[in-house]
Write an enzyme that holds these catalytic residues in place. Structure first.
Site, short mmCIF file in Angstrom:
data_model
loop_
_atom_site.label_atom_id
_atom_site.label_comp_id
_atom_site.label_asym_id
_atom_site.label_seq_id
_atom_site.Cartn_x
_atom_site.Cartn_y
_atom_site.Cartn_z
N PRO B 382 75.14 25.73 40.64
CA PRO B 382 76.33 25.67 39.53
C PRO B 382 77.60 25.05 40.15
CG PRO B 382 76.16 27.66 40.56
CD PRO B 382 75.14 27.05 41.09
N SER B 384 81.79 23.96 39.55
CA SER B 384 83.02 24.86 39.27
C SER B 384 83.36 24.54 37.86
CB SER B 384 84.09 24.52 40.48
OG SER B 384 84.40 23.13 40.08
N HIS B 408 74.64 26.43 47.51
CA HIS B 408 74.55 27.38 46.29
C HIS B 408 75.82 27.08 45.33
CE1 HIS B 408 78.14 29.26 47.42
NE2 HIS B 408 77.96 30.28 47.05
N GLY B 409 76.59 26.07 45.83
CA GLY B 409 77.57 25.64 44.83
C GLY B 409 78.49 24.66 45.17
#
Lengths: 144, 485
Positions: B382, B384, B408-409
């Site tokens: 994902p 932001s 993870h991001g």
């Protein structure tokens, strides 16, 4: 002079604060106030509901961890947003420390309480309770 | 040691690979290994290096204490930390999983074209916001009994589907089939049960979100096709975790582990790394409780998925099946898993801790669902708020380099308090609206905390994994509607 207060320090992911108090009891109360200041800011919360808190832990740091964790638990399960914290006593025993006190606040109402940040938990990271020349300080990082 | 001295220790091994040698800190059993670009290395906080080194001191750690490209300063383990411990001689640490057990992401595909959705996105977001409770203090629409809660702890997404919240293919498209079978709800405290019950089926707060996205770029058409993703269509992303249940499980077991560390004579550079031998009673109790927390999170995302489908059905007047609302995949970001990995030429069981990291198994791995096995596991990253998210696929070097793990991001660069001073929710909302992104939140300050400017660039982070052939880019999606807790 009353030296009880708390301050927030920068941390990239989480909320970090130092609470100061003239006594251990004050320091714990300030830490609780600081933690709820992360959850809800500048709120005037009436002491409509009160819960008593009694905890026993092996050390001062564990006692603080347990105390703040208990407040988070009560916040979610009893659905009370706390505004006032009273720690009546922190006493040393043969096996550790015992805290007696209470906390009061209002029933959670998402319509009128503007919550800022969800505090997931209290961390052990750099958790410290220290004796200072005048009173005590507590260093806490909470996971948000 | 000054910041510069600390950074001088770091050795470049190859492009995007840096080592923290064992003389960086006393007690390190293995070196640290940081997977970052030169630019991300320049921006990396020294505390993240120290935390990576701290993890390297834990008993039974294998190969390296690793940090993914989105790594940042956490507590105990860095966020973005990956470490594997020998299942016999190693440890298990709640600090290596985090409080939000199985905080994770899932993505649902649709056949809806962006043109059908964009004109009505505001109304749709309002409906979703009503259907899925979010924010601090929010309560679920679901009233589960004690035994249902225990079933959710035990069987995760499988329980949810069997109770009518989804379809069989949802389970097939979840990491581990939507549940870890080691879970034991009896190892979950009364307190965690009490916190978990009213919050079951809630999104939560903070960085959690529900997003309507537009597929705007395809990098690998064949793999995108295997994942069922087509350019110009709508996808839905859900990011949330195990709520108060997980937070309480971690809180309870950190306490247990703090004592266990002393009992077993494990020296800790940071109390948040409290741990117990993997095969000790304390270690296994935590593992069973953590698995229950992870399962709760899978069930939670599954129930939310069901409500998303219901909302879409009502809103578009069509059934979910005709809109092709299939779950593409669901990944855990905060979890410890018993997995088999090859270490020094020998396959052996290890407890892989991923704290803010995604599993990224390559093509051919037996734990990748059969439908995706030939192309590799979907890895969901994902972005932001307001920035693109990516779907990658686990690639050929993941097992050799990262115990089959990826980022993870984007990774935070700024604290929440500072973000609130710098950004104003109302202004952000307007700026995002100008970019065609509708945002809805319980409180404007929530938006400020999660402003795009408080995160690293997600594309920079993803490119490191891509260039290393750990996880390769398949699809990019852009948000058009975001609901924040």
């Amino acid at each position: 002079m009353n030296t009880s207060h708390f301050e927030y320090l920068p941390h990239p992911a989480d909320a970090r604060f130092i609470a100061h108090g003239t006594t251990l009891e004050d320091t714990f109360e300030q830490a609780a106030q600081a933690m709820f200041g992360v959850i809800i800011q500048n709120a005037t919360l009436e002491p409509e509901r009160q819960v008593d808190i009694e905890l026993e832990s092996e050390g001062l740091e564990n006692l603080l961890y347990d105390y703040l964790s208990e407040l988070l638990y009560l916040f979610e399960v009893e659905e009370i947003v706390f505004g006032q914290f009273k720690v009546d006593s922190v006493e040393q025993t043969n096996s550790g420390y015992v805290l007696k006190g209470s906390a009061s606040g209002e029933s959670i109402d998402t319509e009128c309480h503007n919550f800022e940040t969800e505090v997931k938990a209290v961390t052990y990271h750099q958790l410290k309770v220290e004796k200072e020349s005048e009173g005590y300080s507590a260093h806490v990082i909470v996971d948000t | 040691m000054t910041q510069q001295q600390a950074k001088d220790f770091v050795r470049k091994v190859d492009d995007n690979i840096y080592d923290v040698p064992m003389d960086f800190q006393e007690g390190m059993r293995v070196p640290g290994r940081i997977f970052v670009s030169q630019k991300l290395m320049n921006d990396l906080e020294v505390d993240t290096l120290r935390q990576t080194a701290n993890v390297a001191t834990l008993p039974g750690i294998q190969k390296y204490s690793m940090a993914m490209p989105d790594a940042h300063f956490g507590y105990g383990f860095p966020i973005g930390g990956v470490a594997a411990f020998d299942a016999q001689d190693g440890v298990i640490s709640p600090g290596g999983v985090g409080f939000d057990i199985n905080c994770g992401v899932r993505i649902i595909r649709t056949d809806l074209e962006v043109g059908e959705v964009r004109p009505r996105i505001k109304e749709l977001m309002n409906e979703l916001f009503k259907a899925i409770p979010s924010g601090v203090g929010s309560k679920s629409r679901l009233r589960v009994s004690g035994s249902e809660l225990d079933d959710a702890f035990t069987y995760g997404a499988r329980w949810a589907v069997e109770s009518g919240y989804g379809v069989e293919s949802d389970i097939e498209h979840c990491e581990d089939g939507g549940f870890i079978d080691a879970a034991d709800p009896e190892k979950v405290s009364e307190k965690a049960h009490k916190r978990g019950k009213p919050q079951f089926g809630t999104l939560g707060s903070g960085n959690h979100f529900l997003e309507i996205q537009e597929v705007d770029k395809i990098y690998e058409p064949e793999i995108a096709k295997a994942y069922g993703i087509r350019e110009g269509t709508i996808t839905i992303m859900v990011h949330c975790g195990s709520r108060g249940a997980g937070h309480q499980i971690c809180t309870d077991y950190l306490r247990v582990m703090e004592q266990a560390s002393r009992k077993y004579g494990i020296t800790l550079p940071d109390k948040q790394l409290a741990c117990a031998p993997a095969n000790s009673r304390e270690g296994q109790d935590y593992f069973k409780a953590m698995a229950a927390g992870a399962n709760y999170a899978w069930a939670n995302r599954q129930v939310i998925t069901h409500w998303v489908r219901e909302t879409f059905e009502k809103f578009f007047g069509r059934d979910a099946e005709s809109m092709g609302m299939d779950l593409v995949y669901d990944v855990a970001h905060n979890v410890a898993k018993l997995e088999e990995h090859e270490i020094d030429g020998i396959k052996k069981p290890v407890y892989v801790h991923r704290k803010g990291a995604t599993r990224a198994f390559p093509p051919g791995h037996m734990d990748v669902p059969a439908t995706y096995r030939s192309v590799g596991q979907p890895v969901l990253i994902p972005g932001s708020m307001g920035t693109p998210s990516y779907i990658l696929h686990g690639a050929e070097r993941a097992m050799e380099l990262t115990f089959g793990s990826a980022c993870h991001g984007a990774g935070r660069v700024m604290g929440r308090a500072e973000a609130k001073r710098k950004f104003r929710g109302e202004i952000l909302e307007k700026q995002l609206a100008d970019q065609g992104i509708t945002v809805i939140a319980t409180h404007p300050s929530m938006l400020a905390e999660e402003a795009p400017g408080v995160y690293k660039s997600s594309s920079e982070v993803v490119n490191v994994m891509h260039d290393l052939h750990v996880a390769r880019k398949v699809v990019r999606v852009k948000p058009i509607g975001v609901a924040k807790g």
